[in-house]
Design a protein around this motif. Structure first.
Motif, mmCIF file in Angstrom:
data_model
loop_
_atom_site.group_PDB
_atom_site.id
_atom_site.type_symbol
_atom_site.label_atom_id
_atom_site.label_comp_id
_atom_site.label_asym_id
_atom_site.label_seq_id
_atom_site.Cartn_x
_atom_site.Cartn_y
_atom_site.Cartn_z
ATOM 1 N N ASP A 12 -0.818 27.473 23.577
ATOM 2 C CA ASP A 12 -1.992 27.083 24.369
ATOM 3 C C ASP A 12 -1.666 26.601 25.771
ATOM 4 N N HIS A 13 -0.386 26.439 26.095
ATOM 5 C CA HIS A 13 -0.020 25.872 27.385
ATOM 6 C C HIS A 13 1.253 26.525 27.923
ATOM 7 N N GLY A 49 3.621 35.730 20.104
ATOM 8 C CA GLY A 49 3.318 37.030 20.683
ATOM 9 C C GLY A 49 3.180 37.113 22.185
ATOM 10 N N HIS A 50 3.278 35.978 22.908
ATOM 11 C CA HIS A 50 3.174 36.027 24.368
ATOM 12 C C HIS A 50 4.518 36.400 24.984
ATOM 13 N N PRO A 51 4.523 37.010 26.165
ATOM 14 C CA PRO A 51 5.790 37.201 26.873
ATOM 15 C C PRO A 51 6.504 35.859 27.057
ATOM 16 N N TRP A 73 -3.875 35.911 29.840
ATOM 17 C CA TRP A 73 -2.939 37.015 29.808
ATOM 18 C C TRP A 73 -3.646 38.323 30.127
ATOM 19 N N GLU A 74 -3.112 39.052 31.087
ATOM 20 C CA GLU A 74 -3.544 40.409 31.378
ATOM 21 C C GLU A 74 -2.351 41.311 31.085
ATOM 22 N N PRO A 107 10.867 39.884 26.323
ATOM 23 C CA PRO A 107 10.923 39.302 24.977
ATOM 24 C C PRO A 107 9.649 38.522 24.692
ATOM 25 N N ARG A 108 9.379 38.288 23.410
ATOM 26 C CA ARG A 108 8.129 37.647 22.991
ATOM 27 C C ARG A 108 8.412 36.311 22.312
#
Length: 355
Positions: free
Chosen positions: A212-213, A47-49, A250-251, A42-43
């Motif tokens: 950001d964290h 938009g980050h995991p 993020w990769e 889920p995001r």
């Protein structure tokens, strides 16, 4: 040992009873197989995991592999290990006999009852494999030998410590006892880095994110790691906070964190053997949510000034569908004056001085 709040006691009781009352490994069996290649995490709104929530890394798998074992247990070995743990819990959690005789006088004040412990009830499974150790590199699953420089530094530190008695001054008392940071029986520490489960209790973590964290809060002691995201702006070399200076990127769906500037007081305790790292110690961690209920945590320890080779491992974090309560650790600080004054009293008695 730390002072427990009433709510923390309730949590421990809940964990212990859950291990007895739930079908053996019922939830874990759903997580034992290989990952679903079509599953996507889920995001967050940006938009980050999404790693947020409560997690536990408690496991019966040892940090280092016992000699003679391969990297993976057989199904029969898994059944035996997990069965022994269930049997031990059932025995140790039986009500005490109120008519029992007093325990023998041994000089030890004892420890917590079993109700306060939560060591995990399952072997760690990674990609469907029941692992015999959390360390996977080198191939023998053990911390590698020290480099000549690392061995020299360790020897010099031990010679320095030998000049003092264990209770000579407060700085010689363990950090965990003083509720500063936790490491105790674990080789590096709950927060590390690397982040390693304890062999006792409270292997529970909370993750909170913003754009950001990433913040990781450990139930044990009250430790908190703050991982900043983006292009690293490293601290000066002489500034070394607890848990170091962590920067993430993020990769794909994997959070990669590189930590430097680790505090020199965070000595690695491997089988009660102090290891003093060099200032170049660098830890690389990877966090990947591999299914709805699991984060795979991977780590690499880079320190050629201390070890003969790079080493690392993998630890599954499983979702904890329970609230994490306050761990009110202040016991060692409150008791420190008594600990030191008791040592001074013993010294006076040994010297034949009046009480």
């Amino acid at each position: 040992m730390p002072e427990w709040s009433r709510s923390a006691r309730v949590v421990c009781l809940t964990f212990a009873l859950a291990g007895l009352l739930s079908p053996a490994g019922a939830q874990g069996q759903q997580r034992a197989g290989p990952p679903d290649p079509d599953w996507r995490p889920p995001r967050t709104a940006w938009g980050h995991p999404d790693f947020q929530g409560n997690w536990s890394n408690a496991t019966l798998t040892t940090f280092e592999r016992r000699p003679g074992l391969g990297p993976v247990y057989t199904p029969e070995e898994v059944d035996a290990i997990e069965g022994r743990e269930r049997s031990r819990l059932q025995t140790d959690l039986r009500p005490s006999d109120p008519d029992r005789a007093p325990p023998p006088v041994t000089g030890s004040v004892g420890s917590y009852n079993e109700i306060y412990y939560e060591r995990g009830d399952r072997v760690a499974r990674v990609r469907g494999e029941p692992r015999t150790s959390l360390i996977t590199v080198p191939a023998d699953g053990r911390i590698p030998a020290l480099s000549p420089e690392g061995a020299r530094r360790k020897r010099e530190y031990e010679e320095f410590r030998a000049r003092f008695g264990e209770y000579d001054h407060p700085e010689l008392r363990p950090l965990a006892e003083r509720c500063v940071v936790y490491y105790a029986s674990s080789p590096a520490g709950v927060m590390g880095p690397p982040m390693i489960p304890t062999r006792g209790y409270n292997n529970n973590l909370t993750i909170v994110q913003n754009a950001d964290h990433v913040l990781i809060y450990a139930e044990m002691i009250h430790d908190v790691r703050i991982i900043r995201l983006g292009e690293p702006d490293r601290l000066p070399a002489h500034v070394r906070p607890w848990f170091g200076d962590s920067w993430g990127r993020w990769e794909g769906d994997t959070l990669v964190v590189e930590t430097t500037n680790i505090h020199p007081g965070q000595l690695m305790n491997e089988q009660s053997d102090w290891i003093v790292h060099s200032e170049d110690l660098r830890v690389i961690e990877r966090f990947a949510r591999v299914d709805e209920d699991t984060i795979l945590y991977e780590f690499e320890v880079h320190d050629p000034g201390t070890y003969s080779e790079v080493w690392g491992g993998e630890v599954p974090w499983e979702r904890l569908d329970q609230q994490i309560f306050e761990y009110a650790c202040h016991e060692g600080n409150y008791a420190l004056s008594n600990v030191l004054s008791g040592a001074r009293y013993q010294e006076r008695m040994e010297a034949g001085e009046p009480r």
